[in-house]
Motif scaffolding. Structure first.
Motif, PDB file in Angstrom:
ATOM      1  N   SER A   4      36.424  37.745  41.212  1.00 48.06           N
ATOM      2  CA  SER A   4      37.246  37.364  40.033  1.00 48.06           C
ATOM      3  C   SER A   4      38.256  38.279  40.111  1.00 48.06           C
ATOM      4  O   SER A   4      38.352  39.643  41.537  1.00 48.06           O
ATOM      5  CB  SER A   4      37.015  38.393  38.456  1.00 48.06           C
ATOM      6  N   ASN A   5      39.714  37.724  40.610  1.00 51.27           N
ATOM      7  CA  ASN A   5      41.251  37.982  39.961  1.00 51.27           C
ATOM      8  C   ASN A   5      41.562  38.026  39.125  1.00 51.27           C
ATOM      9  O   ASN A   5      42.807  38.098  38.724  1.00 51.27           O
ATOM     10  CB  ASN A   5      41.658  37.217  41.564  1.00 51.27           C
ATOM     11  N   GLU A   6      41.381  38.041  37.832  1.00 51.97           N
ATOM     12  CA  GLU A   6      41.394  38.170  36.234  1.00 51.97           C
ATOM     13  C   GLU A   6      42.977  38.893  36.006  1.00 51.97           C
ATOM     14  O   GLU A   6      42.735  38.810  35.289  1.00 51.97           O
ATOM     15  CB  GLU A   6      40.671  37.963  35.292  1.00 51.97           C
ATOM     16  N   PHE A   7      42.215  40.232  37.058  1.00 52.22           N
ATOM     17  CA  PHE A   7      43.199  41.045  36.395  1.00 52.22           C
ATOM     18  C   PHE A   7      44.419  41.000  37.321  1.00 52.22           C
ATOM     19  O   PHE A   7      45.348  42.267  36.278  1.00 52.22           O
ATOM     20  CB  PHE A   7      42.970  42.430  36.531  1.00 52.22           C
ATOM     21  N   SER A   8      44.950  40.214  37.884  1.00 50.16           N
ATOM     22  CA  SER A   8      45.972  40.246  38.554  1.00 50.16           C
ATOM     23  C   SER A   8      46.706  39.151  37.942  1.00 50.16           C
ATOM     24  O   SER A   8      46.068  38.205  37.899  1.00 50.16           O
ATOM     25  CB  SER A   8      45.191  40.129  39.804  1.00 50.16           C
ATOM     26  N   THR A   9      48.373  38.790  37.767  1.00 48.59           N
ATOM     27  CA  THR A   9      49.336  38.340  36.819  1.00 48.59           C
ATOM     28  C   THR A   9      50.132  37.051  37.576  1.00 48.59           C
ATOM     29  O   THR A   9      50.700  36.423  37.606  1.00 48.59           O
ATOM     30  CB  THR A   9      49.547  39.316  35.826  1.00 48.59           C
TER      31      THR A   9
END
Length: 216
Positions: free
Chosen positions: A103-108
């Protein structure tokens, strides 16, 4: 006589290599993980099989990613947040489809390049000990040693490739930043130079005007 076009039975040594390749499965994938995205992979694993998951972030941001591994019942076996690289070994507790996600959901705004190696099962010995009366011959022992050495060479090459790709990414990023900084310095220098010219010009113009007024 075998039918025309067939190659006949495999030699014993080649047959052992073929069986060893089929007994253990390994998946090595390098993929792009966009920002605010999540990518999952699935693997059918039999009970009692030993598995190893190894991953590393090659490019992007702070080189970190979230990783999660679940069994067929949804029980979390492994979970790490914002890891650059890690390795996890487990033994399947039951038959079914195991799921692991990155997951890379924390990166905008930064996307990542992620490499992972998922090994299912272990390589069987080249020369099984059952149904053998004698010990390994000198040639068989040499084959085992060469096989183990080649496995180590493959692992080292993989890690060196990952380090080279990561180093190249960092070097290109640093080169881009240096180029932008140089362009900014050039623009500032040009603006300061033009400002000094106009400042000196206005200073001498005011001085001439003052001298003319005093003389008149």
């Amino acid at each position: 006589m075998p039918p025309r076009g067939s190659r006949g039975p495999l030699p014993p040594l080649l047959l052992m290599w073929a069986l060893a390749a089929c007994a253990a499965r390994a998946s090595e994938i390098t993929f792009e993980l966009p920002d605010n995205a999540k990518q999952c992979f699935y693997e059918e694993i039999a009970q009692g099989t030993k598995c190893t998951l190894e991953f590393q972030v090659i490019t992007g941001g702070h080189y970190d990613v979230d990783c999660r591994l679940e069994d067929p019942d949804g029980v979390v076996l492994y979970k790490e947040m914002k890891k650059q690289y890690d390795s996890f070994t487990f033994t399947a507790s039951r038959n079914g489809t195991y799921k692991f996600c990155f997951s890379n959901e924390f990166s905008t705004f930064t996307h990542k390049t992620v490499y992972f190696d998922f090994q299912v099962g272990e390589d069987p010995p080249l020369f099984p000990s059952e149904n053998r009366v004698t010990a390994l011959t000198q040639m068989e022992s040499a084959c085992v040693s060469i096989h183990e050495a080649l496995k180590s060479v493959i692992d080292y090459q993989t890690h060196f490739r990952l380090r080279e790709a990561q180093g190249r990414s960092r070097a290109e990023d640093l080169n881009t930043r240096v180029a932008y900084w140089s362009i900014g310095e050039a623009i500032i220098l040009l603006v300061v130079s033009i400002g000094q010219v106009f400042l000196l010009k206005s200073f001498f113009s005011d001085k001439r005007t003052t001298t003319t007024r005093v003389g008149s």
